[in-house]
Design a protein around this motif. Structure first.
Motif, PDB file in Angstrom:
ATOM      1  N   HIS A   1     -53.813 -23.240 -89.250  1.00 32.95           N
ATOM      2  CA  HIS A   1     -52.373 -23.162 -89.547  1.00 32.95           C
ATOM      3  C   HIS A   1     -51.679 -22.187 -88.595  1.00 32.95           C
ATOM      4  CE1 HIS A   1     -53.391 -25.524 -92.953  1.00 32.95           C
ATOM      5  NE2 HIS A   1     -54.009 -24.561 -93.597  1.00 32.95           N
ATOM      6  N   GLY A   2     -52.056 -22.254 -87.328  1.00 32.85           N
ATOM      7  CA  GLY A   2     -51.417 -21.442 -86.311  1.00 32.85           C
ATOM      8  C   GLY A   2     -51.865 -20.005 -86.250  1.00 32.85           C
ATOM      9  N   ILE A   3     -52.847 -19.649 -87.031  1.00 37.93           N
ATOM     10  CA  ILE A   3     -53.328 -18.265 -87.063  1.00 37.93           C
ATOM     11  C   ILE A   3     -54.730 -18.190 -86.465  1.00 37.93           C
ATOM     12  CG2 ILE A   3     -53.941 -16.310 -88.540  1.00 37.93           C
ATOM     13  CD1 ILE A   3     -51.875 -17.358 -90.548  1.00 37.93           C
ATOM     14  N   ASP A   4     -54.899 -17.247 -85.523  1.00 36.45           N
ATOM     15  CA  ASP A   4     -56.221 -17.030 -84.941  1.00 36.45           C
ATOM     16  C   ASP A   4     -57.147 -16.421 -85.989  1.00 36.45           C
ATOM     17  OD1 ASP A   4     -54.377 -16.462 -82.200  1.00 36.45           O
ATOM     18  OD2 ASP A   4     -56.225 -17.589 -81.921  1.00 36.45           O
ATOM     19  N   VAL A   5     -58.305 -16.996 -86.120  1.00 30.11           N
ATOM     20  CA  VAL A   5     -59.304 -16.489 -87.044  1.00 30.11           C
ATOM     21  C   VAL A   5     -60.550 -16.127 -86.241  1.00 30.11           C
ATOM     22  CG1 VAL A   5     -60.683 -16.929 -89.103  1.00 30.11           C
ATOM     23  CG2 VAL A   5     -58.397 -17.948 -88.882  1.00 30.11           C
ATOM     24  N   TRP A   6     -60.962 -14.885 -86.352  1.00 28.01           N
ATOM     25  CA  TRP A   6     -62.129 -14.372 -85.629  1.00 28.01           C
ATOM     26  C   TRP A   6     -63.147 -13.809 -86.616  1.00 28.01           C
ATOM     27  CZ3 TRP A   6     -62.507 -14.744 -80.366  1.00 28.01           C
ATOM     28  CH2 TRP A   6     -61.336 -14.961 -79.636  1.00 28.01           C
ATOM     29  N   GLY A   7     -64.412 -13.965 -86.256  1.00 31.00           N
ATOM     30  CA  GLY A   7     -65.442 -13.256 -86.977  1.00 31.00           C
ATOM     31  C   GLY A   7     -65.588 -11.864 -86.391  1.00 31.00           C
ATOM     32  N   PRO A   8     -66.297 -10.970 -87.087  1.00 28.02           N
ATOM     33  CA  PRO A   8     -66.472  -9.591 -86.598  1.00 28.02           C
ATOM     34  C   PRO A   8     -67.405  -9.512 -85.395  1.00 28.02           C
ATOM     35  CG  PRO A   8     -67.751  -9.934 -88.564  1.00 28.02           C
ATOM     36  CD  PRO A   8     -66.923 -11.167 -88.393  1.00 28.02           C
ATOM     37  N   GLY A   9     -68.227 -10.543 -85.189  1.00 26.91           N
ATOM     38  CA  GLY A   9     -69.123 -10.562 -84.044  1.00 26.91           C
ATOM     39  C   GLY A   9     -70.545 -10.173 -84.394  1.00 26.91           C
TER      40      GLY A   9
ATOM     41  N   THR B   1     -80.470 -18.325 -81.691  1.00 28.55           N
ATOM     42  CA  THR B   1     -79.477 -19.243 -82.226  1.00 28.55           C
ATOM     43  C   THR B   1     -78.509 -18.454 -83.089  1.00 28.55           C
ATOM     44  OG1 THR B   1     -80.974 -21.129 -82.226  1.00 28.55           O
ATOM     45  CG2 THR B   1     -79.044 -21.271 -83.635  1.00 28.55           C
ATOM     46  N   LEU B   2     -77.255 -18.497 -82.736  1.00 28.62           N
ATOM     47  CA  LEU B   2     -76.219 -17.844 -83.504  1.00 28.62           C
ATOM     48  C   LEU B   2     -75.611 -18.833 -84.492  1.00 28.62           C
ATOM     49  CD1 LEU B   2     -74.325 -15.877 -80.702  1.00 28.62           C
ATOM     50  CD2 LEU B   2     -76.366 -15.222 -82.006  1.00 28.62           C
ATOM     51  N   SER B   3     -75.227 -18.325 -85.641  1.00 28.56           N
ATOM     52  CA  SER B   3     -74.552 -19.135 -86.648  1.00 28.56           C
ATOM     53  C   SER B   3     -73.232 -18.478 -87.011  1.00 28.56           C
ATOM     54  CB  SER B   3     -75.417 -19.262 -87.905  1.00 28.56           C
ATOM     55  OG  SER B   3     -76.646 -19.890 -87.623  1.00 28.56           O
ATOM     56  N   CYS B   4     -72.279 -19.292 -87.375  1.00 28.00           N
ATOM     57  CA  CYS B   4     -70.975 -18.810 -87.820  1.00 28.00           C
ATOM     58  C   CYS B   4     -70.652 -19.527 -89.119  1.00 28.00           C
ATOM     59  CB  CYS B   4     -69.919 -19.097 -86.767  1.00 28.00           C
ATOM     60  SG  CYS B   4     -68.226 -18.714 -87.252  1.00 28.00           S
ATOM     61  N   ALA B   5     -70.551 -18.763 -90.179  1.00 31.75           N
ATOM     62  CA  ALA B   5     -70.260 -19.322 -91.493  1.00 31.75           C
ATOM     63  C   ALA B   5     -68.823 -19.022 -91.883  1.00 31.75           C
ATOM     64  CB  ALA B   5     -71.213 -18.743 -92.531  1.00 31.75           C
ATOM     65  N   SER B   6     -68.236 -19.956 -92.604  1.00 32.86           N
ATOM     66  CA  SER B   6     -66.851 -19.792 -93.038  1.00 32.86           C
ATOM     67  C   SER B   6     -66.782 -19.592 -94.544  1.00 32.86           C
ATOM     68  CB  SER B   6     -66.049 -21.029 -92.649  1.00 32.86           C
ATOM     69  OG  SER B   6     -64.764 -20.996 -93.231  1.00 32.86           O
ATOM     70  N   SER B   7     -65.822 -18.778 -94.948  1.00 30.61           N
ATOM     71  CA  SER B   7     -65.635 -18.525 -96.382  1.00 30.61           C
ATOM     72  C   SER B   7     -64.834 -19.629 -97.052  1.00 30.61           C
ATOM     73  CB  SER B   7     -64.914 -17.184 -96.603  1.00 30.61           C
ATOM     74  OG  SER B   7     -63.605 -17.234 -96.050  1.00 30.61           O
ATOM     75  N   GLY B   8     -64.256 -20.507 -96.250  1.00 31.45           N
ATOM     76  CA  GLY B   8     -63.446 -21.577 -96.800  1.00 31.45           C
ATOM     77  C   GLY B   8     -63.457 -22.787 -95.888  1.00 31.45           C
ATOM     78  N   ASN B   9     -62.627 -23.738 -96.230  1.00 30.87           N
ATOM     79  CA  ASN B   9     -62.598 -24.979 -95.474  1.00 30.87           C
ATOM     80  C   ASN B   9     -61.908 -24.814 -94.115  1.00 30.87           C
ATOM     81  OD1 ASN B   9     -62.923 -27.938 -95.266  1.00 30.87           O
ATOM     82  ND2 ASN B   9     -60.683 -27.899 -95.236  1.00 30.87           N
TER      83      ASN B   9
ATOM     84  N   GLN C   1     -57.389 -16.418 -97.387  1.00 30.95           N
ATOM     85  CA  GLN C   1     -57.496 -16.623 -95.950  1.00 30.95           C
ATOM     86  C   GLN C   1     -58.948 -16.821 -95.581  1.00 30.95           C
ATOM     87  OE1 GLN C   1     -55.595 -13.617 -93.598  1.00 30.95           O
ATOM     88  NE2 GLN C   1     -56.509 -14.334 -91.673  1.00 30.95           N
ATOM     89  N   VAL C   2     -59.194 -17.811 -94.736  1.00 28.42           N
ATOM     90  CA  VAL C   2     -60.558 -18.109 -94.302  1.00 28.42           C
ATOM     91  C   VAL C   2     -61.092 -16.967 -93.451  1.00 28.42           C
ATOM     92  CG1 VAL C   2     -61.954 -19.644 -92.908  1.00 28.42           C
ATOM     93  CG2 VAL C   2     -60.219 -20.591 -94.430  1.00 28.42           C
ATOM     94  N   GLN C   3     -62.327 -16.602 -93.721  1.00 31.54           N
ATOM     95  CA  GLN C   3     -63.003 -15.592 -92.910  1.00 31.54           C
ATOM     96  C   GLN C   3     -64.239 -16.196 -92.274  1.00 31.54           C
ATOM     97  OE1 GLN C   3     -63.590 -12.418 -95.808  1.00 31.54           O
ATOM     98  NE2 GLN C   3     -61.773 -11.358 -95.060  1.00 31.54           N
ATOM     99  N   LEU C   4     -64.551 -15.739 -91.075  1.00 32.80           N
ATOM    100  CA  LEU C   4     -65.737 -16.189 -90.351  1.00 32.80           C
ATOM    101  C   LEU C   4     -66.714 -15.036 -90.236  1.00 32.80           C
ATOM    102  CD1 LEU C   4     -63.984 -18.109 -87.420  1.00 32.80           C
ATOM    103  CD2 LEU C   4     -64.828 -19.054 -89.580  1.00 32.80           C
ATOM    104  N   VAL C   5     -67.987 -15.355 -90.358  1.00 36.32           N
ATOM    105  CA  VAL C   5     -69.030 -14.335 -90.227  1.00 36.32           C
ATOM    106  C   VAL C   5     -70.158 -14.888 -89.371  1.00 36.32           C
ATOM    107  CG1 VAL C   5     -70.690 -12.872 -91.393  1.00 36.32           C
ATOM    108  CG2 VAL C   5     -68.481 -13.321 -92.464  1.00 36.32           C
ATOM    109  N   GLU C   6     -70.497 -14.153 -88.322  1.00 37.65           N
ATOM    110  CA  GLU C   6     -71.574 -14.559 -87.432  1.00 37.65           C
ATOM    111  C   GLU C   6     -72.895 -13.926 -87.859  1.00 37.65           C
ATOM    112  OE1 GLU C   6     -67.735 -13.898 -85.074  1.00 37.65           O
ATOM    113  OE2 GLU C   6     -68.941 -12.793 -86.538  1.00 37.65           O
TER     114      GLU C   6
END
Length: 115
Positions: free
Chosen positions: A100-108, A19-27, A1-6
């Protein structure tokens, strides 16, 4: 599952920039809308800015002209350039997308603007 990290949050004086950045663990599909949300302490989360796959952007009224959202599809990354920061911008900022219909959030990441 893709994870987001700010990243990029911190303490800044009023009038300053971050400047905030958000990186993804996957595509992240390039067709996805991505957005930045914020949640001030004791208040509800609110959308700050969003960007479509085609680069169309929209902003919360009180950040228009001060914040700029951008994305790098190749890096699966999202950014938020924040200028002329005000104490009322203090909040935890999170990035969001739907995969794919699932909300993905970073921890903030915490942004604190001192007066």
């Amino acid at each position: 599952q893709v994870q987001l990290v700010e990243s990029g949050g911190g303490l800044v004086q009023a009038g300053g920039s971050l400047t905030l950045s958000c990186a993804s663990s996957g595509n992240i599909p390039g067709s996805n809308v991505m957005a930045w949300y914020r949640q001030p302490q004791g208040k509800q989360r609110e959308m700050v800015a969003m960007i479509t796959s085609g680069g169309v952007t929209d902003y919360k009224g009180d950040v228009k002209g001060r914040f700029r959202i951008s994305r790098d599809k190749g890096k699966n990354a999202l950014y938020l350039q924040m200028n002329s920061l005000k104490p009322e911008d203090t909040a935890v900022y999170s990035c969001h997308t739907i995969i794919h219909g699932i909300d993905v959030w970073g921890p903030g990441t915490q942004v604190t603007v001192s007066s």
